[in-house]
Design an enzyme around this catalytic site. Sequence first.
Site, PDB file in Angstrom:
ATOM      1  CE1 TYR A 149      42.706  50.812  34.293  1.00 25.25           C
ATOM      2  CE2 TYR A 149      42.086  53.003  33.540  1.00 25.25           C
ATOM      3  CZ  TYR A 149      41.960  51.967  34.442  1.00 25.25           C
ATOM      4  OH  TYR A 149      41.074  52.058  35.487  1.00 25.25           O
ATOM      5  CB  THR A 184      42.701  54.757  45.217  1.00 25.43           C
ATOM      6  OG1 THR A 184      43.059  54.634  43.832  1.00 25.43           O
ATOM      7  CG2 THR A 184      41.202  54.993  45.325  1.00 25.43           C
TER       8      THR A 184
HETATM    9  P1  NDP Z   1      44.157  50.670  44.306  1.00 25.81           P
HETATM   10  O1  NDP Z   1      45.519  50.465  43.713  1.00 25.81           O
HETATM   11  O2  NDP Z   1      44.043  51.508  45.507  1.00 25.81           O
HETATM   12  O3  NDP Z   1      43.450  49.274  44.578  1.00 25.81           O
HETATM   13  C1  NDP Z   1      43.526  48.222  43.648  1.00 25.81           C
HETATM   14  C2  NDP Z   1      43.179  46.929  44.337  1.00 25.81           C
HETATM   15  O4  NDP Z   1      43.179  45.874  43.349  1.00 25.81           O
HETATM   16  C3  NDP Z   1      44.217  46.563  45.390  1.00 25.81           C
HETATM   17  O5  NDP Z   1      43.578  45.936  46.475  1.00 25.81           O
HETATM   18  C4  NDP Z   1      45.103  45.586  44.645  1.00 25.81           C
HETATM   19  O6  NDP Z   1      45.801  44.685  45.473  1.00 25.81           O
HETATM   20  C5  NDP Z   1      44.042  44.842  43.836  1.00 25.81           C
HETATM   21  N1  NDP Z   1      44.664  44.081  42.778  1.00 25.81           N
HETATM   22  C6  NDP Z   1      45.415  44.529  41.743  1.00 25.81           C
HETATM   23  N2  NDP Z   1      45.840  43.493  41.011  1.00 25.81           N
HETATM   24  C7  NDP Z   1      45.359  42.366  41.596  1.00 25.81           C
HETATM   25  C8  NDP Z   1      45.472  40.994  41.333  1.00 25.81           C
HETATM   26  N3  NDP Z   1      46.166  40.540  40.269  1.00 25.81           N
HETATM   27  N4  NDP Z   1      44.851  40.109  42.145  1.00 25.81           N
HETATM   28  C9  NDP Z   1      44.152  40.547  43.210  1.00 25.81           C
HETATM   29  N5  NDP Z   1      44.013  41.838  43.531  1.00 25.81           N
HETATM   30  C10 NDP Z   1      44.628  42.731  42.730  1.00 25.81           C
HETATM   31  O7  NDP Z   1      43.298  51.311  43.106  1.00 25.81           O
HETATM   32  P2  NDP Z   1      41.722  51.628  43.003  1.00 25.81           P
HETATM   33  O8  NDP Z   1      41.028  51.316  44.252  1.00 25.81           O
HETATM   34  O9  NDP Z   1      41.618  52.970  42.452  1.00 25.81           O
HETATM   35  O10 NDP Z   1      41.309  50.601  41.862  1.00 25.81           O
HETATM   36  C11 NDP Z   1      40.237  49.679  41.999  1.00 25.81           C
HETATM   37  C12 NDP Z   1      39.524  49.540  40.671  1.00 25.81           C
HETATM   38  O11 NDP Z   1      38.961  50.789  40.309  1.00 25.81           O
HETATM   39  C13 NDP Z   1      40.414  49.120  39.493  1.00 25.81           C
HETATM   40  O12 NDP Z   1      39.718  48.192  38.711  1.00 25.81           O
HETATM   41  C14 NDP Z   1      40.602  50.423  38.730  1.00 25.81           C
HETATM   42  O13 NDP Z   1      40.864  50.211  37.381  1.00 25.81           O
HETATM   43  C15 NDP Z   1      39.252  51.069  38.967  1.00 25.81           C
HETATM   44  N6  NDP Z   1      39.169  52.508  38.772  1.00 25.81           N
HETATM   45  C16 NDP Z   1      39.959  53.354  39.486  1.00 25.81           C
HETATM   46  C17 NDP Z   1      39.844  54.712  39.287  1.00 25.81           C
HETATM   47  C18 NDP Z   1      40.727  55.700  39.993  1.00 25.81           C
HETATM   48  O14 NDP Z   1      40.799  56.863  39.528  1.00 25.81           O
HETATM   49  N7  NDP Z   1      41.348  55.365  41.082  1.00 25.81           N
HETATM   50  C19 NDP Z   1      38.847  55.253  38.370  1.00 25.81           C
HETATM   51  C20 NDP Z   1      38.096  54.267  37.660  1.00 25.81           C
HETATM   52  C21 NDP Z   1      38.240  52.948  37.880  1.00 25.81           C
HETATM   53  P3  NDP Z   1      47.374  44.864  45.739  1.00 25.81           P
HETATM   54  O15 NDP Z   1      47.464  45.940  46.780  1.00 25.81           O
HETATM   55  O16 NDP Z   1      47.790  43.520  46.185  1.00 25.81           O
HETATM   56  O17 NDP Z   1      47.991  45.277  44.440  1.00 25.81           O
HETATM   57  C1  8X3 Z   2      40.845  55.415  36.255  1.00 23.50           C
HETATM   58  C2  8X3 Z   2      40.419  56.798  35.911  1.00 23.50           C
HETATM   59  O1  8X3 Z   2      40.735  58.634  34.202  1.00 23.50           O
HETATM   60  O2  8X3 Z   2      42.708  57.827  35.384  1.00 23.50           O
HETATM   61  O3  8X3 Z   2      40.135  54.479  35.535  1.00 23.50           O
HETATM   62  O4  8X3 Z   2      41.675  56.476  33.697  1.00 23.50           O
HETATM   63  S1  8X3 Z   2      41.439  57.449  34.726  1.00 23.50           S
END
Ligand code: NDP
Ligand code: 8X3
Length: 249
Positions: A149, A184
């Site tokens: 990741y 989230t």
């Molecule tokens: P969620 O799981 O709440 O949301 C992820 C979203 O991405 C969902 O809408 C999911 O859809 C969609 N998704 C995943 N795979 C696909 C795919 N193959 N095609 C289309 N849509 C897809 O997580 P977050 O909101 O936290 O994550 C969003 C972004 O933020 C990601 O890139 C994550 O790596 C990044 N991030 C998150 C952090 C955290 O701590 N939460 C911190 C740093 C970065 P579905 O419901 O259909 O799976």
């Molecule tokens: C998501 C935040 O710290 O869980 O990118 O990797 S962490």
Amino acid sequence: MIKIAMVTGATSGIGEACMRAFLMNNYRVIATGRNGRRLQEFREEFKEDIYTLEFDVRDRKAAETAVASLPEEWRNIDVLVNNAGLALGLEPEYEGDYQDWDTMIDTNIKGLLTMTRLIVPDMVKRNHGHVINIGSVAGDAAYANGNVYCATKAAVKALTDGLRIDVAHSAVRVTLLKPGLVETNFSNVRFHGDDERADNVYKGITPLTGDDIAAAAVYAAEAPEHVQIAEMLILATHQANGSIIVRNS
Ligand code: NDP
Ligand code: 8X3
């Protein structure tokens, strides 16, 4: 003039928060995702302010077809938020799951690249647009068991920097947002539905919310045209980096 933002993975978490924040700031939003039921609910809630596209970002053909299907009045995209992504598993690299690795790489790296390839040429042609990639503190340095990741988010950083160079002759702007712990669905997905393990990730600390990250996205998008917010690292107050989180017991 009303602007258009496209948000990938808008059906949950940071993506949904970005969709709502851009709508609140007088944008119309193209919400993309795999969850047709959520997209239908958004259409009912936001009516003509929203357009939805249902596809998996890993399916290049489906992404192409979806983007090509946009009606004329939705084609001039001002902001692309490349948000769709996920982590799967938290194990030592030498014990990781091949399928989890492929899903993360195909979604976080190749999916983001596909969307960039489909949307940015028109931005360059129009000499106008903004790409906001959702990276992570995880891309700054690997943390224990984060291996693949973290590598995908390091790749997002490299691809964002590369894109910024490649569009620098144009007025297209490129921003990398690097959130830390955001509560989230992220950890529920990472732990394959083990909600108790997911909840523990946010124990003893006030985590960020999707709204915190969406506010940063809107800030970058709404900065004056000559201002390019290149990168923002956004952490919870008691998180110092990807590895150091001070929790109250
Ligand atoms: P969620 O799981 O709440 O949301 C992820 C979203 O991405 C969902 O809408 C999911 O859809 C969609 N998704 C995943 N795979 C696909 C795919 N193959 N095609 C289309 N849509 C897809 O997580 P977050 O909101 O936290 O994550 C969003 C972004 O933020 C990601 O890139 C994550 O790596 C990044 N991030 C998150 C952090 C955290 O701590 N939460 C911190 C740093 C970065 P579905 O419901 O259909 O799976
Ligand atoms: C998501 C935040 O710290 O869980 O990118 O990797 S962490």
